[in-house]
Design a protein around this motif. Structure first.
Motif, PDB file in Angstrom:
ATOM      1  N   LEU A 195      -1.219   2.033  -2.473  1.00 56.43           N
ATOM      2  CA  LEU A 195      -2.108   2.162  -4.071  1.00 56.43           C
ATOM      3  C   LEU A 195      -1.216   1.836  -5.085  1.00 56.43           C
ATOM      4  O   LEU A 195      -1.545   1.491  -6.170  1.00 56.43           O
ATOM      5  CB  LEU A 195      -2.876   3.371  -3.973  1.00 56.43           C
ATOM      6  CG  LEU A 195      -3.853   3.734  -4.937  1.00 56.43           C
ATOM      7  CD1 LEU A 195      -5.055   2.984  -4.615  1.00 56.43           C
ATOM      8  CD2 LEU A 195      -4.344   5.163  -5.045  1.00 56.43           C
ATOM      9  N   LEU A 196       0.056   1.920  -4.684  1.00 57.78           N
ATOM     10  CA  LEU A 196       1.307   1.615  -5.674  1.00 57.78           C
ATOM     11  C   LEU A 196       1.376   0.047  -6.147  1.00 57.78           C
ATOM     12  O   LEU A 196       1.779  -0.509  -6.917  1.00 57.78           O
ATOM     13  CB  LEU A 196       2.415   2.247  -5.438  1.00 57.78           C
ATOM     14  CG  LEU A 196       2.397   3.749  -5.787  1.00 57.78           C
ATOM     15  CD1 LEU A 196       3.571   4.355  -5.272  1.00 57.78           C
ATOM     16  CD2 LEU A 196       1.981   4.465  -6.935  1.00 57.78           C
ATOM     17  N   ALA A 204       6.125  -0.576  -1.771  1.00 54.00           N
ATOM     18  CA  ALA A 204       5.167  -1.360  -2.617  1.00 54.00           C
ATOM     19  C   ALA A 204       5.659  -2.927  -3.049  1.00 54.00           C
ATOM     20  O   ALA A 204       5.263  -3.965  -3.080  1.00 54.00           O
ATOM     21  CB  ALA A 204       4.391  -0.658  -3.818  1.00 54.00           C
ATOM     22  N   ALA A 205       6.974  -2.638  -3.605  1.00 52.35           N
ATOM     23  CA  ALA A 205       7.716  -3.908  -4.180  1.00 52.35           C
ATOM     24  C   ALA A 205       8.115  -4.672  -2.949  1.00 52.35           C
ATOM     25  O   ALA A 205       7.938  -5.895  -2.859  1.00 52.35           O
ATOM     26  CB  ALA A 205       9.028  -3.279  -4.687  1.00 52.35           C
ATOM     27  N   TRP A 210      -5.277  -2.948  -3.159  1.00 51.85           N
ATOM     28  CA  TRP A 210      -4.487  -4.258  -3.501  1.00 51.85           C
ATOM     29  C   TRP A 210      -5.351  -5.385  -3.342  1.00 51.85           C
ATOM     30  O   TRP A 210      -5.060  -6.459  -4.166  1.00 51.85           O
ATOM     31  CB  TRP A 210      -3.210  -4.089  -2.680  1.00 51.85           C
ATOM     32  CG  TRP A 210      -2.336  -5.374  -2.697  1.00 51.85           C
ATOM     33  CD1 TRP A 210      -2.217  -6.068  -3.823  1.00 51.85           C
ATOM     34  CD2 TRP A 210      -1.381  -5.704  -1.809  1.00 51.85           C
ATOM     35  NE1 TRP A 210      -1.147  -7.133  -3.627  1.00 51.85           N
ATOM     36  CE2 TRP A 210      -0.767  -6.865  -2.243  1.00 51.85           C
ATOM     37  CE3 TRP A 210      -0.989  -5.094  -0.368  1.00 51.85           C
ATOM     38  CZ2 TRP A 210       0.407  -7.774  -1.484  1.00 51.85           C
ATOM     39  CZ3 TRP A 210       0.002  -6.181   0.239  1.00 51.85           C
ATOM     40  CH2 TRP A 210       0.583  -7.037  -0.570  1.00 51.85           C
ATOM     41  N   GLY A 211      -5.916  -5.398  -2.381  1.00 53.01           N
ATOM     42  CA  GLY A 211      -6.879  -6.551  -2.175  1.00 53.01           C
ATOM     43  C   GLY A 211      -7.841  -7.080  -3.422  1.00 53.01           C
ATOM     44  O   GLY A 211      -8.201  -8.253  -3.557  1.00 53.01           O
ATOM     45  N   GLY A 220     -11.075   4.716  -1.485  1.00 52.41           N
ATOM     46  CA  GLY A 220     -10.228   4.132  -2.654  1.00 52.41           C
ATOM     47  C   GLY A 220      -9.003   4.616  -2.569  1.00 52.41           C
ATOM     48  O   GLY A 220      -8.130   4.454  -3.775  1.00 52.41           O
ATOM     49  N   GLU A 221      -8.442   5.272  -1.854  1.00 50.48           N
ATOM     50  CA  GLU A 221      -6.936   5.708  -1.698  1.00 50.48           C
ATOM     51  C   GLU A 221      -6.093   4.958  -0.548  1.00 50.48           C
ATOM     52  O   GLU A 221      -4.878   5.319  -0.142  1.00 50.48           O
ATOM     53  CB  GLU A 221      -6.948   7.093  -1.285  1.00 50.48           C
ATOM     54  CG  GLU A 221      -7.846   8.137  -2.304  1.00 50.48           C
ATOM     55  CD  GLU A 221      -7.859   9.556  -1.901  1.00 50.48           C
ATOM     56  OE1 GLU A 221      -7.458   9.892  -0.553  1.00 50.48           O
ATOM     57  OE2 GLU A 221      -8.419  10.292  -2.615  1.00 50.48           O
TER      58      GLU A 221
END
Length: 300
Positions: A71-72, A217-218, A258-259, A298-299
């Motif tokens: 989610l990040l 996430a990065a 993300w999508g 949505g998590e």
């Protein structure tokens, strides 16, 4: 949406409706209405000076569970976008002609970021941060510390919104005045300063998240860029499945929040951006039963 003001609205919290899967514009409407609207009724935005120092571990409450690191991903990319735009303005500020052109370009991008209110890309990204903050489950016995942490996370999204609005308005004013004052160096610096405030706000939010999750996430964004094997700026289905993306990263890029960034031109342009359309996949990655709930809420 009202940014502060009425004390009756300060403690309002949005409903708990959830979204699932890859969100299109219609689903994003519920995401914005339910997740973004409430927190944007918080009190005034804080200044940049108040949000530049990362919180100490002693200032962070104990968390029983946080949303998936996936989610990040949109927020890490959003910070990269704002940093890229800020650097672009600052590098052009020394030359009058280049500075004026940069202000016009960034101004147009800020307009696009704000377009379609309340379904704008800006509110999507701020909504992701808000959703993350609201999905944290605390187990700290210090209720005041928990309240401060939750409010700091939500306020960071408000701060980013205020700073982006200020940058957009300053850019618009500079473009209108360009015919009378061709030297846009000062205006470029002002817009860059406002964008810098937005960067500080988003970074302040990420500083409260687990470092390993932010790094993951990065890393997912780097791996996704590397999936573009022919460097044409687009990840095809063949490249998507031939890449080093993990199963979890592939699921997030197709079924996760993300999508959603790959759809409807939600992602703002920046140097190094790679395009992808999950709706064009002939075969989508199957969703494990254990992950369906997180996706539906949505998590993920």
């Amino acid at each position: 949406l009202q940014l502060g003001g009425d004390p009756r609205l300060e403690r309002r919290r949005p409903p708990t409706d959830h979204v699932g899967g890859v969100m299109g514009r219609r689903t994003a409407a519920f995401f914005v209405a339910n997740v973004v609207a409430g927190p944007l009724l918080l009190p005034r935005a804080t200044s940049a000076a108040e949000t530049t120092t990362p919180p100490l571990l002693s200032e962070l409450p104990s968390v029983a569970s946080a949303p998936s690191w996936t989610l990040l991903v949109p927020l890490v990319e959003f910070e990269a976008v704002l940093r890229s735009w800020t650097a672009e303005l600052r590098s052009a500020s020394s030359e009058a002609g280049a500075s004026a052109d940069a202000v016009r370009t960034i101004g147009a991008r800020l307009d696009a970021l704000d377009a379609g209110f309340p379904l704008s890309p800006k509110f999507f990204y701020l909504g992701v941060g808000t959703k993350y903050a609201q999905s944290i489950k605390y187990d700290d016995l210090d209720g005041a510390l928990v309240a401060r942490d939750r409010d700091a996370r939500l306020r960071a999204m408000v701060d980013a919104n205020v700073a982006l609005d200020r940058a957009r308005k300053r850019a618009a004013t500079a473009v209108k005045a360009a015919s009378r004052a061709p030297d846009a160096g000062a205006a470029s610096s002002e817009v860059a300063a406002s964008l810098g405030d937005a960067v500080v706000a988003v970074r302040g939010f990420l500083d409260r998240c687990p470092r390993s999750d932010v790094d993951a996430a990065a890393g997912a964004l780097r791996t996704f860029r590397e999936a573009d094997a022919d460097f044409d700026g687009v990840v095809t289905e063949a490249e998507f499945y031939a890449s080093d993306l993990t199963e979890e990263q592939r699921l997030a890029a197709v079924w996760g929040v993300w999508g959603t960034t790959f759809l409807d031109n939600t992602r703002p342009p920046y140097d190094g951006i790679v395009r992808f359309d999950p709706l064009k996949l002939s075969v989508a990655p199957p969703v494990p039963p254990t992950m369906r709930a997180a996706i539906a809420m949505g998590e993920f």
